[in-house]
Design a protein around this motif. Structure first.
Motif, PDB file in Angstrom:
ATOM      1  N   ASP A  95       0.930  -3.326  -7.017  1.00 21.28           N
ATOM      2  CA  ASP A  95       1.633  -2.889  -5.812  1.00 21.28           C
ATOM      3  C   ASP A  95       2.092  -1.448  -6.035  1.00 21.28           C
ATOM      4  O   ASP A  95       2.661  -1.130  -7.097  1.00 21.28           O
ATOM      5  CB  ASP A  95       2.856  -3.766  -5.536  1.00 21.28           C
ATOM      6  N   ILE A  96       1.835  -0.572  -5.070  1.00 20.67           N
ATOM      7  CA  ILE A  96       2.236   0.828  -5.197  1.00 20.67           C
ATOM      8  C   ILE A  96       3.102   1.211  -3.996  1.00 20.67           C
ATOM      9  O   ILE A  96       3.052   0.587  -2.931  1.00 20.67           O
ATOM     10  CB  ILE A  96       1.008   1.761  -5.274  1.00 20.67           C
ATOM     11  N   GLU A  97       3.885   2.259  -4.163  1.00 20.59           N
ATOM     12  CA  GLU A  97       4.771   2.703  -3.088  1.00 20.59           C
ATOM     13  C   GLU A  97       4.044   3.626  -2.120  1.00 20.59           C
ATOM     14  O   GLU A  97       4.260   3.554  -0.910  1.00 20.59           O
ATOM     15  CB  GLU A  97       5.990   3.420  -3.683  1.00 20.59           C
ATOM     16  N   SER A  98       3.185   4.493  -2.626  1.00 23.21           N
ATOM     17  CA  SER A  98       2.548   5.499  -1.767  1.00 23.21           C
ATOM     18  C   SER A  98       1.089   5.682  -2.153  1.00 23.21           C
ATOM     19  O   SER A  98       0.792   5.995  -3.318  1.00 23.21           O
ATOM     20  CB  SER A  98       3.277   6.843  -1.904  1.00 23.21           C
ATOM     21  N   PRO A  99       0.153   5.500  -1.217  1.00 22.78           N
ATOM     22  CA  PRO A  99      -1.259   5.769  -1.516  1.00 22.78           C
ATOM     23  C   PRO A  99      -1.496   7.210  -1.971  1.00 22.78           C
ATOM     24  O   PRO A  99      -2.279   7.443  -2.889  1.00 22.78           O
ATOM     25  CB  PRO A  99      -1.958   5.480  -0.187  1.00 22.78           C
ATOM     26  N   GLN A 100      -0.794   8.148  -1.347  1.00 23.35           N
ATOM     27  CA  GLN A 100      -0.993   9.550  -1.701  1.00 23.35           C
ATOM     28  C   GLN A 100      -0.512   9.829  -3.116  1.00 23.35           C
ATOM     29  O   GLN A 100      -1.175  10.513  -3.900  1.00 23.35           O
ATOM     30  CB  GLN A 100      -0.254  10.454  -0.714  1.00 23.35           C
ATOM     31  N   ALA A 101       0.672   9.284  -3.460  1.00 22.33           N
ATOM     32  CA  ALA A 101       1.209   9.513  -4.805  1.00 22.33           C
ATOM     33  C   ALA A 101       0.298   8.899  -5.868  1.00 22.33           C
ATOM     34  O   ALA A 101       0.069   9.490  -6.937  1.00 22.33           O
ATOM     35  CB  ALA A 101       2.620   8.931  -4.908  1.00 22.33           C
TER      36      ALA A 101
ATOM     37  N   ILE B 203      -7.759   2.173  -3.525  1.00 30.30           N
ATOM     38  CA  ILE B 203      -6.409   2.166  -2.958  1.00 30.30           C
ATOM     39  C   ILE B 203      -6.524   1.733  -1.509  1.00 30.30           C
ATOM     40  O   ILE B 203      -7.280   2.310  -0.731  1.00 30.30           O
ATOM     41  CB  ILE B 203      -5.759   3.563  -3.050  1.00 30.30           C
ATOM     42  N   ASP B 204      -5.755   0.704  -1.152  1.00 30.37           N
ATOM     43  CA  ASP B 204      -5.767   0.184   0.210  1.00 30.37           C
ATOM     44  C   ASP B 204      -4.322  -0.089   0.622  1.00 30.37           C
ATOM     45  O   ASP B 204      -3.750  -1.129   0.293  1.00 30.37           O
ATOM     46  CB  ASP B 204      -6.590  -1.098   0.285  1.00 30.37           C
ATOM     47  N   GLY B 205      -3.744   0.892   1.303  1.00 30.21           N
ATOM     48  CA  GLY B 205      -2.336   0.775   1.655  1.00 30.21           C
ATOM     49  C   GLY B 205      -1.477   0.772   0.409  1.00 30.21           C
ATOM     50  O   GLY B 205      -1.581   1.663  -0.445  1.00 30.21           O
ATOM     51  N   THR B 206      -0.656  -0.251   0.277  1.00 34.07           N
ATOM     52  CA  THR B 206       0.229  -0.346  -0.889  1.00 34.07           C
ATOM     53  C   THR B 206      -0.367  -1.217  -1.997  1.00 34.07           C
ATOM     54  O   THR B 206       0.350  -1.661  -2.897  1.00 34.07           O
ATOM     55  CB  THR B 206       1.585  -0.917  -0.474  1.00 34.07           C
ATOM     56  N   ARG B 207      -1.668  -1.438  -1.914  1.00 33.82           N
ATOM     57  CA  ARG B 207      -2.349  -2.231  -2.941  1.00 33.82           C
ATOM     58  C   ARG B 207      -3.355  -1.355  -3.667  1.00 33.82           C
ATOM     59  O   ARG B 207      -4.170  -0.667  -3.037  1.00 33.82           O
ATOM     60  CB  ARG B 207      -3.065  -3.433  -2.312  1.00 33.82           C
ATOM     61  N   LEU B 208      -3.307  -1.383  -4.987  1.00 35.62           N
ATOM     62  CA  LEU B 208      -4.276  -0.651  -5.810  1.00 35.62           C
ATOM     63  C   LEU B 208      -4.986  -1.649  -6.709  1.00 35.62           C
ATOM     64  O   LEU B 208      -4.333  -2.492  -7.351  1.00 35.62           O
ATOM     65  CB  LEU B 208      -3.576   0.425  -6.648  1.00 35.62           C
ATOM     66  N   SER B 209      -6.302  -1.562  -6.742  1.00 39.59           N
ATOM     67  CA  SER B 209      -7.073  -2.428  -7.639  1.00 39.59           C
ATOM     68  C   SER B 209      -8.023  -1.580  -8.465  1.00 39.59           C
ATOM     69  O   SER B 209      -8.463  -0.503  -8.030  1.00 39.59           O
ATOM     70  CB  SER B 209      -7.859  -3.481  -6.838  1.00 39.59           C
TER      71      SER B 209
END
Length: 488
Positions: A276-282, A339-345
């Motif tokens: 789970d991530i806070e920001s796709p850009q970050a 990266i897809d929204g607040t999900r990173l795989s």
């Protein structure tokens, strides 16, 4: 061989004059062909006769006792007439097997040091066709051995060379000769009768030329004892040869899924790590430089954004410079990041790379929350792929790949890449060569034979791919000082 006169008895054994028998029925049939027919007629029911005699001599445990020793393993399955080893087992049972007097559950009177066929000749040899008796004796004298196929006359016979002593023999064989090619290896019992050499036992598959290492191991052990490797010595080493046969043939008859590795040499196991991530850009900014073949701006050309222009999704490769296995490669793809929204795989193909990526995430995105890692074995991946039909997109991609590979310029690039790969192969450490490179291995007799077998197998593979240049193998031989192809 003496020529059969027209008034002589026909060699086929019919009792008629040659002119009234095969001379007319077959035109100018060669005498050796007529002799072959006569031998085949004499031995037509040989196996059934010997098996009945063997059950009388040894008792009902005959097949199971012999199979236990033939299998060379304590946990062997019971004998089954459906076994693929039957073309070797039955001749071995008749002409080579001697029950162990300390362990065999057979009639004690049969423990006289004679094989089944030798005992049959002693007890009943005077009452059988003399030609059958000669053939049985020839089979008793002939050892099982490994042979290189030198040349083939499909439907007629082949020339074989014994790998242990170099003896060449011209074998008359109609059926099996249609299934073999020069360079194959056979495990066989070849009986010599008068002017004929006949196959009595034969491995159920032709052994590829690059599978000879267990054979050379036995040969090296035999060579430690002085003296030529005669048929008598081959018979003495019969169980060791049988062990080499099983070691080579079993993986061919019952292939296992190969142990796959990535180019770093790690076991291939698919891992998918999820965060789970806070920001796709970050997240993108922190990880973008893991792709070394494209700049962040180039990667962002394929990104998705919301109505306000903010980054919502992107996928790119994690790479490193160079390649451990292929020196000509400029980079290695370590995994795929999405990266897809607040999900990173992140998808990687080994446990080691999964551990590396978790370390990268801890250092670069300490605020990301690790959720899970799903692991899928190679077997599961293959089963899943086999169980479902390809999607429209996959079929379209396959068609595009097929069209692309058919382009002359693509075929030229592929051929050059294969040439480069095999040039590098000459200096790779090969486990089959005792972790020596082919250049190092050809300095010894055994190593040279192993490399020759591998080159012959590579040549066969290239012949099946018409876009590849067969001159690749010739160039490899020249680099190794093997100036021309040599049938082992």
């Amino acid at each position: 061989m003496n020529k059969t006169g027209r008034n002589d008895p026909c060699p086929c054994g019919s009792g008629k004059k040659y002119k009234h028998c095969c001379a007319n029925a077959q035109g100018a049939a060669p005498p050796e062909d007529l002799q072959w027919r006569r031998v085949r007629r004499a031995i037509e029911n040989m196996a059934a006769t010997l098996l009945r005699y063997g059950q009388e001599r040894y008792g009902p445990a005959l097949l199971d006792e012999a199979w236990y020793l033939f299998s060379l393993t304590e946990d062997a399955e019971p004998f089954s007439p459906e076994t693929q080893h039957m073309p070797v087992f039955m001749p071995w049972l008749f002409f080579d097997w001697l029950p162990d007097p300390r362990d065999a559950d057979v009639n004690p009177a049969a423990l006289d040091g004679l094989t089944l066929a030798q005992a049959y000749l002693r007890d009943r040899g005077r009452r059988i066709d003399p030609l059958l008796g000669e053939y049985l004796q020839a089979c008793c004298e002939a050892p099982f051995s490994f042979y290189d196929v030198v040349s083939v006359r499909p439907g007629s016979g082949f020339v074989a060379r014994d790998i242990f002593n170099g003896t060449e023999i011209d074998v008359s064989e109609r059926s099996a000769s249609t299934q073999m090619q020069a360079g194959d290896i056979l495990f066989a019992k070849i009986a010599c009768l008068r002017d004929l050499a006949l196959l009595e036992g034969l491995s159920p598959v032709c052994i590829p030329p690059d599978r000879r290492e267990p054979i050379l191991f036995v040969r090296k052990r035999m060579a430690r004892k002085k003296g030529p490797i005669t048929p008598d010595r081959l018979r003495e080493w019969g169980l060791e040869l049988l062990g080499a046969y099983h070691e080579i043939v079993e993986p061919i008859l019952n292939p296992r899924l190969p142990v796959l590795q990535n180019t770093d040499g790690d076991p291939f196991v698919q891992h998918t790590l999820v965060y789970d991530i806070e920001s796709p850009q970050a997240a993108f900014d922190a990880l973008a430089d893991l792709c070394i073949v494209a700049s962040p701006d180039e990667l962002l050309e394929d990104a998705t954004r919301d109505d306000d222009g903010r980054l919502t999704g992107i996928a790119f490769d994690w790479q490193k410079a160079g390649n451990k296995k292929h020196k000509s490669w400029s980079n290695t793809v370590m995994g795929r990041i999405a990266i897809d929204g607040t999900r990173l795989s992140a998808e990687v193909n080994s446990e080691k790379r999964a551990t590396q990526f978790r370390g990268i995430m801890s250092a670069r995105l300490p605020g990301a929350r690790y959720r899970t890692t799903s692991i899928q074995s190679t077997e599961a991946m293959l089963a899943e792929a086999a169980s479902r039909s390809p999607t429209t997109g996959e079929r379209q991609a396959a068609k595009e790949a097929e069209d692309l590979s058919a382009l002359p310029e693509v075929q030229a690039l592929l051929a050059e890449e294969m040439r480069r790969h095999y040039r590098e192969w000459l200096d790779m450490k090969i486990p089959l060569l005792g972790n020596k490179t082919p250049r190092q291995a050809v300095r010894s007799r055994d190593g040279r034979e192993l490399v020759e077998g591998m080159l012959l197998q590579i040549e066969r593979q290239i012949e099946q791919q018409p876009q590849l240049d067969p001159a690749i193998v010739r160039e490899m031989r020249e680099s190794l000082g093997l100036q021309q192809a040599r049938l082992l």
